[in-house]
Design a protein around this motif. Structure first.
Motif, PDB file in Angstrom:
ATOM      1  N   LEU A 241       0.851  -1.189   0.000  1.00  0.00           N
ATOM      2  CA  LEU A 241       0.000   0.000   0.000  1.00  0.00           C
ATOM      3  C   LEU A 241       0.889   1.242   0.000  1.00  0.00           C
ATOM      4  O   LEU A 241       1.757   1.390   0.871  1.00  0.00           O
ATOM      5  CB  LEU A 241      -0.901  -0.003   1.244  1.00  0.00           C
ATOM      6  CG  LEU A 241      -1.766   1.234   1.461  1.00  0.00           C
ATOM      7  CD1 LEU A 241      -2.780   1.407   0.326  1.00  0.00           C
ATOM      8  CD2 LEU A 241      -2.497   1.154   2.799  1.00  0.00           C
ATOM      9  N   VAL A 242       0.678   2.104  -0.993  1.00  0.00           N
ATOM     10  CA  VAL A 242       1.517   3.299  -1.128  1.00  0.00           C
ATOM     11  C   VAL A 242       0.753   4.512  -0.572  1.00  0.00           C
ATOM     12  O   VAL A 242      -0.320   4.849  -1.071  1.00  0.00           O
ATOM     13  CB  VAL A 242       1.864   3.553  -2.617  1.00  0.00           C
ATOM     14  CG1 VAL A 242       2.698   4.825  -2.768  1.00  0.00           C
ATOM     15  CG2 VAL A 242       2.589   2.347  -3.206  1.00  0.00           C
ATOM     16  N   VAL A 243       1.314   5.137   0.469  1.00  0.00           N
ATOM     17  CA  VAL A 243       0.709   6.361   0.999  1.00  0.00           C
ATOM     18  C   VAL A 243       1.579   7.523   0.507  1.00  0.00           C
ATOM     19  O   VAL A 243       2.734   7.662   0.909  1.00  0.00           O
ATOM     20  CB  VAL A 243       0.641   6.355   2.541  1.00  0.00           C
ATOM     21  CG1 VAL A 243      -0.053   7.628   3.039  1.00  0.00           C
ATOM     22  CG2 VAL A 243      -0.100   5.115   3.041  1.00  0.00           C
ATOM     23  N   LEU A 244       1.008   8.299  -0.412  1.00  0.00           N
ATOM     24  CA  LEU A 244       1.752   9.411  -1.012  1.00  0.00           C
ATOM     25  C   LEU A 244       1.334  10.698  -0.298  1.00  0.00           C
ATOM     26  O   LEU A 244       0.190  11.132  -0.391  1.00  0.00           O
ATOM     27  CB  LEU A 244       1.418   9.486  -2.509  1.00  0.00           C
ATOM     28  CG  LEU A 244       2.081  10.612  -3.298  1.00  0.00           C
ATOM     29  CD1 LEU A 244       3.593  10.488  -3.296  1.00  0.00           C
ATOM     30  CD2 LEU A 244       1.561  10.641  -4.730  1.00  0.00           C
ATOM     31  N   ASP A 245       2.274  11.288   0.420  1.00  0.00           N
ATOM     32  CA  ASP A 245       1.989  12.488   1.219  1.00  0.00           C
ATOM     33  C   ASP A 245       2.316  13.724   0.383  1.00  0.00           C
ATOM     34  O   ASP A 245       3.480  13.996   0.080  1.00  0.00           O
ATOM     35  CB  ASP A 245       2.841  12.422   2.500  1.00  0.00           C
ATOM     36  CG  ASP A 245       2.533  13.549   3.470  1.00  0.00           C
ATOM     37  OD1 ASP A 245       1.981  14.576   3.038  1.00  0.00           O
ATOM     38  OD2 ASP A 245       2.861  13.394   4.663  1.00  0.00           O
ATOM     39  N   GLU A 246       1.250  14.460   0.011  1.00  0.00           N
ATOM     40  CA  GLU A 246       1.422  15.652  -0.826  1.00  0.00           C
ATOM     41  C   GLU A 246       1.147  16.926  -0.025  1.00  0.00           C
ATOM     42  O   GLU A 246       0.525  17.868  -0.526  1.00  0.00           O
ATOM     43  CB  GLU A 246       0.452  15.599  -2.015  1.00  0.00           C
ATOM     44  CG  GLU A 246       0.775  14.510  -3.022  1.00  0.00           C
ATOM     45  CD  GLU A 246      -0.097  14.612  -4.281  1.00  0.00           C
ATOM     46  OE1 GLU A 246       0.355  14.125  -5.334  1.00  0.00           O
ATOM     47  OE2 GLU A 246      -1.224  15.160  -4.216  1.00  0.00           O
ATOM     48  N   ALA A 247       1.620  16.970   1.206  1.00  0.00           N
ATOM     49  CA  ALA A 247       1.349  18.130   2.068  1.00  0.00           C
ATOM     50  C   ALA A 247       1.798  19.445   1.417  1.00  0.00           C
ATOM     51  O   ALA A 247       1.223  20.500   1.688  1.00  0.00           O
ATOM     52  CB  ALA A 247       2.028  17.948   3.426  1.00  0.00           C
ATOM     53  N   TYR A 248       2.836  19.373   0.578  1.00  0.00           N
ATOM     54  CA  TYR A 248       3.412  20.615   0.004  1.00  0.00           C
ATOM     55  C   TYR A 248       3.238  20.693  -1.513  1.00  0.00           C
ATOM     56  O   TYR A 248       3.934  21.455  -2.172  1.00  0.00           O
ATOM     57  CB  TYR A 248       4.913  20.679   0.339  1.00  0.00           C
ATOM     58  CG  TYR A 248       5.187  20.649   1.824  1.00  0.00           C
ATOM     59  CD1 TYR A 248       5.111  21.812   2.589  1.00  0.00           C
ATOM     60  CD2 TYR A 248       5.506  19.454   2.470  1.00  0.00           C
ATOM     61  CE1 TYR A 248       5.355  21.787   3.945  1.00  0.00           C
ATOM     62  CE2 TYR A 248       5.760  19.410   3.833  1.00  0.00           C
ATOM     63  CZ  TYR A 248       5.670  20.583   4.563  1.00  0.00           C
ATOM     64  OH  TYR A 248       5.911  20.553   5.914  1.00  0.00           O
ATOM     65  N   ILE A 249       2.332  19.903  -2.080  1.00  0.00           N
ATOM     66  CA  ILE A 249       2.248  19.774  -3.540  1.00  0.00           C
ATOM     67  C   ILE A 249       1.982  21.111  -4.243  1.00  0.00           C
ATOM     68  O   ILE A 249       2.467  21.353  -5.346  1.00  0.00           O
ATOM     69  CB  ILE A 249       1.177  18.720  -3.933  1.00  0.00           C
ATOM     70  CG1 ILE A 249       1.285  18.331  -5.407  1.00  0.00           C
ATOM     71  CG2 ILE A 249      -0.234  19.184  -3.618  1.00  0.00           C
ATOM     72  CD1 ILE A 249       2.463  17.486  -5.725  1.00  0.00           C
ATOM     73  N   GLU A 250       1.235  22.009  -3.576  1.00  0.00           N
ATOM     74  CA  GLU A 250       0.868  23.280  -4.226  1.00  0.00           C
ATOM     75  C   GLU A 250       2.094  24.092  -4.623  1.00  0.00           C
ATOM     76  O   GLU A 250       2.069  24.841  -5.598  1.00  0.00           O
ATOM     77  CB  GLU A 250      -0.012  24.137  -3.301  1.00  0.00           C
ATOM     78  CG  GLU A 250      -1.370  23.534  -3.000  1.00  0.00           C
ATOM     79  CD  GLU A 250      -1.325  22.432  -1.954  1.00  0.00           C
ATOM     80  OE1 GLU A 250      -0.290  22.292  -1.254  1.00  0.00           O
ATOM     81  OE2 GLU A 250      -2.315  21.697  -1.838  1.00  0.00           O
TER      82      GLU A 250
END
Ligand SMILES: Cc1ncc(COP(=O)(O)O)c(C=O)c1O
Length: 415
Positions: A241-250
């Motif tokens: 299971l891949v948890v992709l953390d995009e907290a800063y994607i913006e």
């Protein structure tokens, strides 16, 4: 596991209650003798055995091994300690958004009609607004008390004690922390010296260690590097299971992968209002989940995890997308200026970043911890690292242009 219901405790034979006692609190030597006597309901010895009972015996064994919690200083305490007013502190240590939320957020908070009523457990208004914002239908979206809550919630739904996760340090330390709280083992696959993922070692680790999930962060905290689509797709091909953390994607200019959860049964994408909307203090995060997973996350979630204030604030922030875009552009522009200025500091080696912070190696014999402390005395807070992978590094959040100017004056005074 089931639930044992005992209707009348006093009807239990004393030997039984003693056995229950023993199975919960394994006892050694002399302690055993005292407890055996206690079962004969000798009041004096009962008191003695109670004195021997300490609270930590109730704590789950894997939690007793956790390192003590290291709290950050609340802003007001920090301000008293530094002898400066909060507004005079340049806070560049936690990647907060110094512009704060759009003005509509404070208006809506000031005119809240029903703070005495529990919030919507399904955060329906917010999820509809997020669907519009992201282009992914609300049924795939779940909101949380910050992305932090969702990281823990995912682990609670996925991991049995003794299961494994893959972590790729240096990265956000909450994955390791929450894994420990959930009794999971952490397989560390360190990033390469340029902070890119070590794909070969990740594949190896998945094959040999059979982890349940892997946490990937893009842009990564603390260096600001991004993971390219090709690498994410290769990892999605693995049985994990891949948890992709995009907290800063913006701040990266890259489109979020939220919509990918419709194609990939093993992908979860996490995002937050803390950075993009300046709402770190109100705690709102959200995740995109495949249908086959989200139903279980709903079952395990605390019903009122997103407060009335948090939901109102997040909805109001999304209504002013012009403001969010303007603030993001200002921070991205300032990141470029800060990077160039940091390059001119003789004892810093900054790394290019796709986020709202810049990682710097501290060079030329300067001590990273001392640098952080010297700047703090001048009212400028930055983050320093003393862990194995990042010893001798500091991370500086991007602030407003005036924050950069003050920081640079302080750094020059230390040259
Ligand atoms: C990579 C990463 N993920 C998640 C979070 C936590 O976000 P939230 O404030 O929504 O809990 C942070 C906070 O700094 C972070 O750096």
């Amino acid at each position: 596991m089931g639930v044992l219901e005992i209707s009348s405790f006093s009807s239990l034979p004393s030997i039984w209650s003693n056995n229950i006692w023993r199975s919960h609190f394994p006892i050694k030597g002399n302690q055993g003798r005292v407890l055996a006597m206690a079962s004969t309901v000798d009041a004096e010895h009962m008191t003695k055995s109670k004195q021997r009972l300490t609270g930590d015996q109730f704590i789950r064994p894997h939690l007793r091994k956790l390192s003590p919690y290291q709290p950050i200083l609340p802003f007001e305490v920090l301000s008293t300690r530094l002898g400066r007013k909060p507004e005079d502190i340049i806070k560049l240590d936690a990647n907060e958004n110094p512009y704060g939320p759009p003005p509509e957020v404070l208006e809506v908070l000031g005119s809240m009609k029903f703070p005495y009523v529990y919030p919507d457990p399904e955060s329906r208004r917010l999820r509809e607004a997020l669907a519009e914002d992201s282009g992914l239908e609300a049924e795939y979206i779940l909101a949380g008390c910050g992305a932090d809550e969702l990281i823990d919630l995912i682990m609670r739904c996925v991991l049995e004690p003794g299961d494994k996760i893959v972590d790729c340090p240096p990265t956000f330390t909450m994955y390791e922390f929450d894994a420990a709280v959930n009794g999971a083992d952490v397989i560390k696959v360190p990033r390469k010296p340029d902070f890119s993922l070590n794909l070969e070692l990740i594949m190896d680790a998945v094959e040999k260690e059979k982890p349940k999930c892997i946490f990937l962060t893009s842009p990564n905290n603390p260096d600001g590097s991004i993971i390219n689509d090709e690498d994410i797709l290769k990892i999605l091909d693995l049985p994990v299971l891949v948890v992709l953390d995009e907290a800063y994607i913006e701040f990266s200019g890259i489109e979020s992968k939220m919509k990918w959860v419709k194609k990939h049964e093993n992908l979860i994408v996490l995002r937050t209002f803390s950075k993009r909307a300046g709402l770190a203090g109100l705690r709102v995060g959200y995740g995109a989940f495949p249908s086959s997973i989200i139903q279980y996350i709903w079952r395990a979630k605390q019903p009122y995890n997103v407060s009335v204030a948090a939901e109102l604030a997040a909805c109001a922030a999304l209504q002013n997308s012009t403001y969010l875009e303007k603030v993001k552009d200002a921070l991205v522009q300032e990141r470029g200026r800060l990077y160039e200025l940091l390059k001119s500091v003789p004892f810093l080696n900054p790394y290019p970043s796709h986020s709202n912070f810049i990682l710097c190696e501290v060079t030329s014999g300067m001590d990273a911890k001392k640098l952080k402390e010297d700047l703090a005395k001048m009212g400028v807070m930055i983050r320093h690292y003393d862990k194995k992978e990042l010893k001798g590094y500091v991370r500086i959040s991007v602030g407003m242009p005036e924050h950069t100017n003050i920081l640079m004056n302080c750094l020059r005074s230390l040259s």
